[in-house]
Design an enzyme around this catalytic site. Structure first.
Site, short mmCIF file in Angstrom:
data_model
loop_
_atom_site.label_atom_id
_atom_site.label_comp_id
_atom_site.label_asym_id
_atom_site.label_seq_id
_atom_site.Cartn_x
_atom_site.Cartn_y
_atom_site.Cartn_z
N HIS A 143 1.32 3.91 -3.17
CA HIS A 143 1.18 5.47 -3.28
C HIS A 143 2.35 6.50 -3.55
O HIS A 143 2.47 7.66 -3.65
CB HIS A 143 0.63 5.75 -1.91
CG HIS A 143 -0.85 5.87 -1.81
ND1 HIS A 143 -1.89 6.55 -2.07
CD2 HIS A 143 -1.74 4.69 -1.23
CE1 HIS A 143 -3.13 6.11 -1.96
NE2 HIS A 143 -2.88 4.75 -1.34
N HIS A 190 -9.75 9.67 5.64
CA HIS A 190 -8.67 9.11 6.12
C HIS A 190 -8.38 10.07 7.42
O HIS A 190 -8.09 9.85 8.61
CB HIS A 190 -7.72 8.88 5.36
CG HIS A 190 -7.48 7.79 4.79
ND1 HIS A 190 -6.87 6.62 5.06
CD2 HIS A 190 -8.02 7.25 3.39
CE1 HIS A 190 -6.90 5.49 4.35
NE2 HIS A 190 -7.63 5.83 3.47
N HIS A 197 0.83 -0.93 0.11
CA HIS A 197 -0.06 0.07 -0.04
C HIS A 197 0.77 1.39 0.08
O HIS A 197 0.72 2.14 -0.68
CB HIS A 197 -0.85 -0.20 1.08
CG HIS A 197 -2.07 0.86 1.36
ND1 HIS A 197 -2.28 2.04 2.05
CD2 HIS A 197 -3.02 1.29 0.26
CE1 HIS A 197 -3.05 2.87 1.90
NE2 HIS A 197 -3.60 2.47 0.64
N HIS A 253 -12.82 1.79 2.99
CA HIS A 253 -12.73 1.72 1.54
C HIS A 253 -13.97 0.77 0.81
O HIS A 253 -13.94 0.76 -0.26
CB HIS A 253 -11.46 1.17 1.26
CG HIS A 253 -10.39 1.97 1.16
ND1 HIS A 253 -10.20 2.77 -0.08
CD2 HIS A 253 -9.32 2.73 1.63
CE1 HIS A 253 -9.26 3.57 -0.19
NE2 HIS A 253 -8.72 3.59 1.02
N GLU A 292 -9.73 10.20 -5.33
CA GLU A 292 -8.29 10.47 -4.54
C GLU A 292 -7.90 12.10 -4.45
O GLU A 292 -7.36 12.38 -3.76
CB GLU A 292 -7.35 9.57 -4.99
CG GLU A 292 -6.18 9.57 -4.24
CD GLU A 292 -5.20 8.71 -4.66
OE1 GLU A 292 -3.92 8.71 -4.03
OE2 GLU A 292 -4.97 8.61 -5.91
N HIS A 352 -11.81 10.93 -0.27
CA HIS A 352 -11.08 9.79 0.10
C HIS A 352 -10.32 10.43 1.07
O HIS A 352 -9.98 9.79 2.24
CB HIS A 352 -10.30 9.31 -0.99
CG HIS A 352 -9.24 8.09 -0.73
ND1 HIS A 352 -7.99 8.50 -0.67
CD2 HIS A 352 -9.33 6.81 -0.03
CE1 HIS A 352 -7.29 7.66 -0.38
NE2 HIS A 352 -8.00 6.53 0.18
N HIS A 355 -7.68 -0.92 -4.93
CA HIS A 355 -8.20 -0.81 -3.46
C HIS A 355 -9.69 -1.79 -3.53
O HIS A 355 -9.86 -2.61 -2.64
CB HIS A 355 -8.72 0.49 -3.21
CG HIS A 355 -7.68 1.31 -2.80
ND1 HIS A 355 -6.91 2.26 -3.57
CD2 HIS A 355 -7.24 1.73 -1.40
CE1 HIS A 355 -5.93 2.96 -3.01
NE2 HIS A 355 -5.98 2.42 -1.77
#
Length: 732
Positions: A213, A370, A209, A406, A351, A366, A239
């Site tokens: 990114h 978080h 992960h 997610h 995103e 998104h 995802h």
């Protein structure tokens, strides 16, 4: 590798120690200009240079260049946490990436790095330098060390570091035994979610992960760094596959599928106590207690002021775009979400990268989700707490709520997919090709996947600052599966040789209660296991594909790559198998855990027409062995079809068997788990360099010009490739 490029890797060694201290196996030091020393060291710069330089085996002169404006990235405290999900942090990182990318050569990059390493937050510095190395043309082939080696505090029980410091001070290098990491150290069996902690807290899973990114940053002044082929769609698909895999693990452990986190006013039932310490911030990662509710954020220190209602507004506008199949641009013009690029646009909106068509209007849904969750324990900074593990891409997957969040995001993407017309036979069928049978062969038995525990080691010495040098190994236990081979029988009645794309998926047949999954739910639960191209001769064909060659995964040796073991220089033939992106699902997590009695799954195989799938591009020398979830560096995504095809759209069928065409087949298999722990074998499977007729059939192009096995091996790299015929310039 030139000496200058090799010197760059020293910045990843003991990242908190100043770069004027000895780095790497060569005990090298950077020879800094006097004005590069921070104020706290300037008064003693000569003493420092002599102290560390006299004992060094190598000194690296640093150019005294005109320094750019670093005021923005230096706003992040050196001992703070860094998060790609926080808008201000992304701006800081974007500016630092631009500075690193703008250096005229590697020597200047080394110079600015030596200045920044003493002043810039180590987490942000590591991230930005990694992005720059991945994207600068003059640092191609320089593979950065894995993040678990550089910052093991994000992945490992902190008790290990106390033991490691004791061991390094007492036991000579070369005689140190691996330090065991306790299994299930974050919660007891009283917590149901702990049954799948082996998945959530797996080091390789979290590295995947983080590295994804890293390869796909969302912020940079140069659009080319962000604007990679089908980036938004890949964000969705990678995802989505994580959620599919996690739900399968839950079923295997008697847990229901993930419940979406879609009501932001309700408490988050699951708590999480990460049991991690931050070496940079010098404090423990904060927990989230059961029943915590996200609240309006007002954290001046992070330049964040946002209400929960704004998160809901972002969600509503995203849904509105799907319902109308159009997005609103800043000038008010409407752009249609078409079947070809709609999912890519939505992924960039979700995103909220710089590729979003209207960032101000659609927001940052998104990332801010978080952020809200990661600050739920201290939304107004009254307790001076930093964000929890959901705020960091390297730690977020440890938290059960990551999967709830997610799952809801995937639900929003599925709203769009339901708007699309189901695939017709023109897209699904491959006339003249019939898959007559599929099976699985392996040590666990026919049509049986075997799983167990495995004990492996990971090197921590690179990330242990201010301790005696030398190797420090940690020993941890993770899921593993037995090697197996797919056997696919195919009849080609076209009367000629053709090329096909082989697509292999797996899905649960039943839920945690043993009840059959409705087909639409099973369709959305399909886990991609492999995708590769093959040639089919006229008549009967048998395709054999090894599990170790999956297009989804990278092996253990690449997940935890040790740069000191590189055979030769980057780009050299002898190092071709070592050089890779580092982005890929860990191979030991390819297959779900299963159960002792055998967990039933459907194994699906489809052969599609490569003429409709192919992307013509040269892949020689690229890292393409985990392309399904990560794409290919500097290339187009190697498949023209939608990611997840043929299961990415609704299907007009009541069951998987009803959906089958002649070019498809399904086999019920079982995943049988043995509760034993075996040490990892040191020998890693490698790609066969000699011609193997079971893996690479002889190729003949449409004009019947044949290529020898040696010529094929020189031209192609599994799994996606094309060959240009020297006779008539055919592409096949």
């Amino acid at each position: 590798m030139t000496e200058a490029k090799r010197n760059l890797l020293l910045f990843f060694d003991r990242p908190i120690e100043p770069c004027f201290m000895q780095k790497g196996e060569e005990q090298a030091v950077f020879e800094l200009p006097d004005n590069y020393y921070p104020e706290k060291y300037k008064f003693a710069s000569n003493v420092i240079a002599n102290r560390f330089g006299n004992d060094a085996n190598k000194t690296i002169p640093v150019r005294n260049i005109a320094l750019p404006n670093l005021s923005l990235p230096m706003q992040l405290p050196y001992n703070g946490q860094f998060s790609l999900f926080i808008p201000k942090h992304r701006q800081m990182a974007g500016r630092l990436i631009d500075i690193f990318m703008g250096m005229r050569d590697v020597e200047d990059l080394t110079s600015i790095c030596s200045f920044c390493q003493l002043r810039i937050n180590p987490y942000m510095f590591n991230y930005c330098l990694s992005v720059a190395i991945l994207h600068r043309p003059d640092t191609k082939g320089v593979d950065i060390p894995t993040f678990a080696q550089t910052f093991p505090d994000k992945f490992v029980d902190p008790k290990v570091f106390r033991k490691a410091r004791e061991v390094t001070n007492v036991v000579p290098n070369g005689s140190r035994m691996p330090i065991p990491i306790n299994v299930n150290y974050t919660a007891s069996d009283l917590e149901p979610e702990q049954r799948v902690a082996y998945f959530r807290e797996d080091i390789g899973v979290n590295l995947h992960h983080w590295h994804w990114h890293l390869v796909y940053p969302g912020e940079a002044a140069d659009p080319a760094i962000v604007n990679k082929d089908r980036r938004g769609e890949l964000f969705y698909y990678m995802h989505q596959q994580i959620i599919c895999r996690f739900n399968a693990e839950r079923y295997c452990n008697g847990l229901s599928r993930v419940r979406r986190y879609n009501d932001f006013r309700q408490p988050i039932e699951e708590g999480y106590f990460p049991k991690l310490d931050s070496q940079v911030a010098s404090r423990a990662w904060p927990p989230r207690f059961s029943g915590t509710t996200i609240r309006d954020l007002e954290r001046p220190v992070d330049l964040i002021k946002i209400d929960v209602s704004q998160l809901e507004t972002m969600r509503d506008r995203f849904v509105q775009a799907i319902e109308t199949l159009s997005v609103t641009l800043p000038n008010g013009r409407q752009v249609t979400l078409d079947e070809e690029t709609g999912i890519d646009t939505l992924g960039n909106m979700m995103e909220s990268t710089i590729l979003s068509p209207n960032r101000n209007y659609y927001g940052d849904f998104h990332n801010m989700g978080h952020v809200f969750i990661s600050f739920a324990h201290d939304p107004d900074h009254r307790h001076l707490e930093q964000f929890g593990v959901m705020g960091d891409s390297a730690t977020a997957m440890r938290d059960p709520v990551f999967y709830r969040w997610h799952s809801y995001i995937d639900d929003l993407f599925q709203l769009y997919k339901y708007k699309l017309t189901p695939y017709g036979n023109d897209k699904l069928d491959f006339p003249g090709i019939r898959v007559s049978g599929i099976s699985v062969e392996g040590t666990a038995g026919t049509n049986t996947f075997g799983t167990r525990w495995e004990e492996s080691t990971v090197e921590l010495g690179r990330g242990l600052d201010f301790t005696p040098r030398g190797s420090v190994l940690a020993k941890y236990t993770h899921l593993q599966h037995e090697d197996f081979t797919y056997v696919i029988d195919v009849m080609n009645t076209t009367g000629r040789g053709v090329m096909a794309t082989v697509r292999i998926f797996m899905a649960p047949i039943q839920n945690e209660k043993g009840q059959p999954l409705p087909f639409d739910e099973q369709r959305k639960s399909m886990i991609e296991l492999d995708k590769f191209t093959t040639s089919l001769n006229a008549g009967n064909n048998t395709i054999r594909q090894r599990s170790v060659d999956s297009s989804v995964t990278i092996p253990y040796s690449r997940t935890f790559a040790d740069q000191s073991t590189r055979p030769g220089d980057p780009g050299a033939p002898e190092s071709a198998e070592f050089d890779f992106c580092g982005c890929g699902w860990p191979h030991h997590m390819l297959i779900p855990k299963g159960t002792a009695g055998g967990f039933p799954v459907a194994l699906f195989v489809m052969l599609s027409n490569w003429e409709q799938d192919r992307i013509e591009q040269d892949l020689v020398g690229t890292c393409n062995d985990a392309a399904s979830y990560c794409g290919i560096r500097d290339r187009r995504y190697p498949d023209r079809r939608a990611m997840g095809f043929p299961f990415d759209r609704p299907i007009s069928a009541n069951s998987l068997s009803d959906f089958l065409r002649p070019n498809m087949n399904v086999r019920q298999c079982t995943i049988r788990f043995r509760d034993v722990t075996l040490p990892r074998q040191r020998s890693e499977p490698t790609i066969v360099s000699e011609y193997d007729s079971t893996r690479r059939p002889r190729h003949t192009c449409p004009c019947n010009e044949s290529y020898t096995p040696a010529e094929i091996d020189a031209l192609i790299r599994k799994p996606y490739y094309y060959i240009k015929c020297n006779h008539k310039q055919h592409i096949f």
